[in-house]
Design a protein around this motif. Structure first.
Motif, PDB file in Angstrom:
ATOM      1  N   SER A   5       0.816  -1.234   0.000  1.00  0.00           N
ATOM      2  CA  SER A   5       0.000   0.000   0.000  1.00  0.00           C
ATOM      3  C   SER A   5       0.842   1.272   0.000  1.00  0.00           C
ATOM      4  CB  SER A   5      -0.988   0.025   1.176  1.00  0.00           C
ATOM      5  OG  SER A   5      -1.917  -1.033   1.065  1.00  0.00           O
ATOM      6  N   THR A   6       2.163   1.136  -0.135  1.00  0.00           N
ATOM      7  CA  THR A   6       3.035   2.317  -0.264  1.00  0.00           C
ATOM      8  C   THR A   6       3.799   2.203  -1.580  1.00  0.00           C
ATOM      9  OG1 THR A   6       3.223   2.542   2.150  1.00  0.00           O
ATOM     10  CG2 THR A   6       4.849   3.711   0.813  1.00  0.00           C
ATOM     11  N   LEU A   7       4.799   1.338  -1.648  1.00  0.00           N
ATOM     12  CA  LEU A   7       5.527   1.127  -2.900  1.00  0.00           C
ATOM     13  C   LEU A   7       4.609   0.517  -3.961  1.00  0.00           C
ATOM     14  CD1 LEU A   7       8.344   1.067  -4.396  1.00  0.00           C
ATOM     15  CD2 LEU A   7       8.494  -1.309  -3.619  1.00  0.00           C
ATOM     16  N   ILE A   8       3.726  -0.379  -3.504  1.00  0.00           N
ATOM     17  CA  ILE A   8       2.756  -0.995  -4.426  1.00  0.00           C
ATOM     18  C   ILE A   8       1.340  -0.691  -3.951  1.00  0.00           C
ATOM     19  CG2 ILE A   8       4.311  -2.846  -5.173  1.00  0.00           C
ATOM     20  CD1 ILE A   8       2.826  -4.732  -3.234  1.00  0.00           C
ATOM     21  N   ASP A   9       0.394  -0.875  -4.851  1.00  0.00           N
ATOM     22  CA  ASP A   9      -1.006  -0.571  -4.529  1.00  0.00           C
ATOM     23  C   ASP A   9      -1.658  -1.644  -3.652  1.00  0.00           C
ATOM     24  OD1 ASP A   9      -1.252   1.881  -5.890  1.00  0.00           O
ATOM     25  OD2 ASP A   9      -1.570   0.867  -7.803  1.00  0.00           O
ATOM     26  N   GLU A  10      -1.156  -2.869  -3.746  1.00  0.00           N
ATOM     27  CA  GLU A  10      -1.828  -3.984  -3.089  1.00  0.00           C
ATOM     28  C   GLU A  10      -1.191  -4.338  -1.735  1.00  0.00           C
ATOM     29  OE1 GLU A  10      -2.280  -4.180  -7.489  1.00  0.00           O
ATOM     30  OE2 GLU A  10      -0.526  -4.113  -6.175  1.00  0.00           O
ATOM     31  N   GLU A  11      -1.873  -5.244  -1.012  1.00  0.00           N
ATOM     32  CA  GLU A  11      -1.335  -5.906   0.173  1.00  0.00           C
ATOM     33  C   GLU A  11      -1.061  -7.353  -0.232  1.00  0.00           C
ATOM     34  OE1 GLU A  11      -0.886  -4.890   3.485  1.00  0.00           O
ATOM     35  OE2 GLU A  11      -1.372  -2.799   3.000  1.00  0.00           O
ATOM     36  N   HIS A  67       0.941  -3.970  -8.776  1.00  0.00           N
ATOM     37  CA  HIS A  67       1.140  -2.704  -9.490  1.00  0.00           C
ATOM     38  C   HIS A  67       1.938  -1.741  -8.618  1.00  0.00           C
ATOM     39  CE1 HIS A  67      -2.628  -4.492 -10.984  1.00  0.00           C
ATOM     40  NE2 HIS A  67      -2.232  -4.036 -12.160  1.00  0.00           N
ATOM     41  N   PHE A  68       3.023  -1.214  -9.172  1.00  0.00           N
ATOM     42  CA  PHE A  68       3.737  -0.162  -8.446  1.00  0.00           C
ATOM     43  C   PHE A  68       2.816   1.052  -8.317  1.00  0.00           C
ATOM     44  CE2 PHE A  68       7.566  -2.493  -9.807  1.00  0.00           C
ATOM     45  CZ  PHE A  68       8.233  -2.537  -8.580  1.00  0.00           C
ATOM     46  N   THR A  69       2.836   1.663  -7.158  1.00  0.00           N
ATOM     47  CA  THR A  69       2.058   2.880  -6.934  1.00  0.00           C
ATOM     48  C   THR A  69       2.468   3.940  -7.957  1.00  0.00           C
ATOM     49  OG1 THR A  69       1.870   2.391  -4.585  1.00  0.00           O
ATOM     50  CG2 THR A  69       1.572   4.693  -5.233  1.00  0.00           C
ATOM     51  N   THR A  70       1.515   4.730  -8.406  1.00  0.00           N
ATOM     52  CA  THR A  70       1.818   5.828  -9.332  1.00  0.00           C
ATOM     53  C   THR A  70       2.996   6.646  -8.802  1.00  0.00           C
ATOM     54  OG1 THR A  70      -0.489   5.987 -10.014  1.00  0.00           O
ATOM     55  CG2 THR A  70       0.906   7.924 -10.396  1.00  0.00           C
TER      56      THR A  70
END
Length: 203
Positions: A5-11, A67-70
């Motif tokens: 939830s920081t570097l990537i969107d998911e857990e 997915h990498f966070t925007t």
């Protein structure tokens, strides 16, 4: 920075849970732990136990669904261009974080390790669990190894277990964070774009 939830969107734990057919149960515990309502290590062990029997191949499948966070890769590239080192401290799992670290060209990373026997998860975690204290210790250790004063460090995260490192860093940022984390952090980014962290670094 934190990973899930920081570097990537998911857990990642939730993705593994979905694959094991117990996604909702795991997600509910994840949410409680992120809000600081449960001891993180106990919550992690309880969730991992539900993953018993999953094939080792699940790690690649889950990695490929992430997915990498925007702005995440742009942030890392910009920091590297200025000679910075970038590390992640994850309450998730080495088996996935190792692949993400390679994708993102990270310099340092730590995560939990899952026990695998005969190609299947046993439902147990190996070694020390990455808690809030381990995250803080890693930040201090990496800074020490690099000869970087803590005043020149940055920590970014969204969950309760990120609070100690966020508060210890020279620049601590709550990123689209849980209310408890946002209230404890000196700075906050509320839009899911990690490039906005760069604005806080500019004088």
């Amino acid at each position: 920075m934190d990973v899930d939830s920081t570097l990537i969107d998911e857990e990642v734990i939730d993705q593994l849970g979905a694959a094991a057919g117990c996604g909702e149960r795991i997600a509910a515990v994840t949410e409680q732990a992120m809000r600081g309502e449960l001891d993180f290590a106990e919550a992690l062990r309880a969730r991992v136990a539900l993953l018993e029997g999953l094939p080792e191949s699940i790690f690649r499948r889950v990695h490929d669904s992430l997915h990498f966070t925007t702005g995440a890769l742009d942030l890392i590239d910009a920091l590297h261009a200025h000679g910075w080192k970038v590390g992640v401290v994850s309450g998730g799992f080495h088996e996935v974080v190792d692949m993400l670290a390679e994708d993102a060209k990270l310099d340092h990373w730590i995560a939990n390790r899952l026990e695998v026997v005969d190609g299947r998860l046993t439902g147990r975690v190996l070694g020390e669990i990455v808690t809030k204290d381990v995250k803080l210790r890693s930040l201090k250790t990496w800074a020490g190894e690099l000869g970087v004063p803590m005043a020149q460090t940055v920590a970014v995260g969204d969950g309760a277990n990120d609070i100690p490192m966020i508060q210890a860093a020279g620049l601590g940022v709550a990123f689209c964070a849980k209310p408890k984390t946002r209230a404890a952090a000196p700075h906050a980014v509320d839009e899911r774009d990690l490039r906005l962290v760069l604005d806080l670094l500019r004088p």
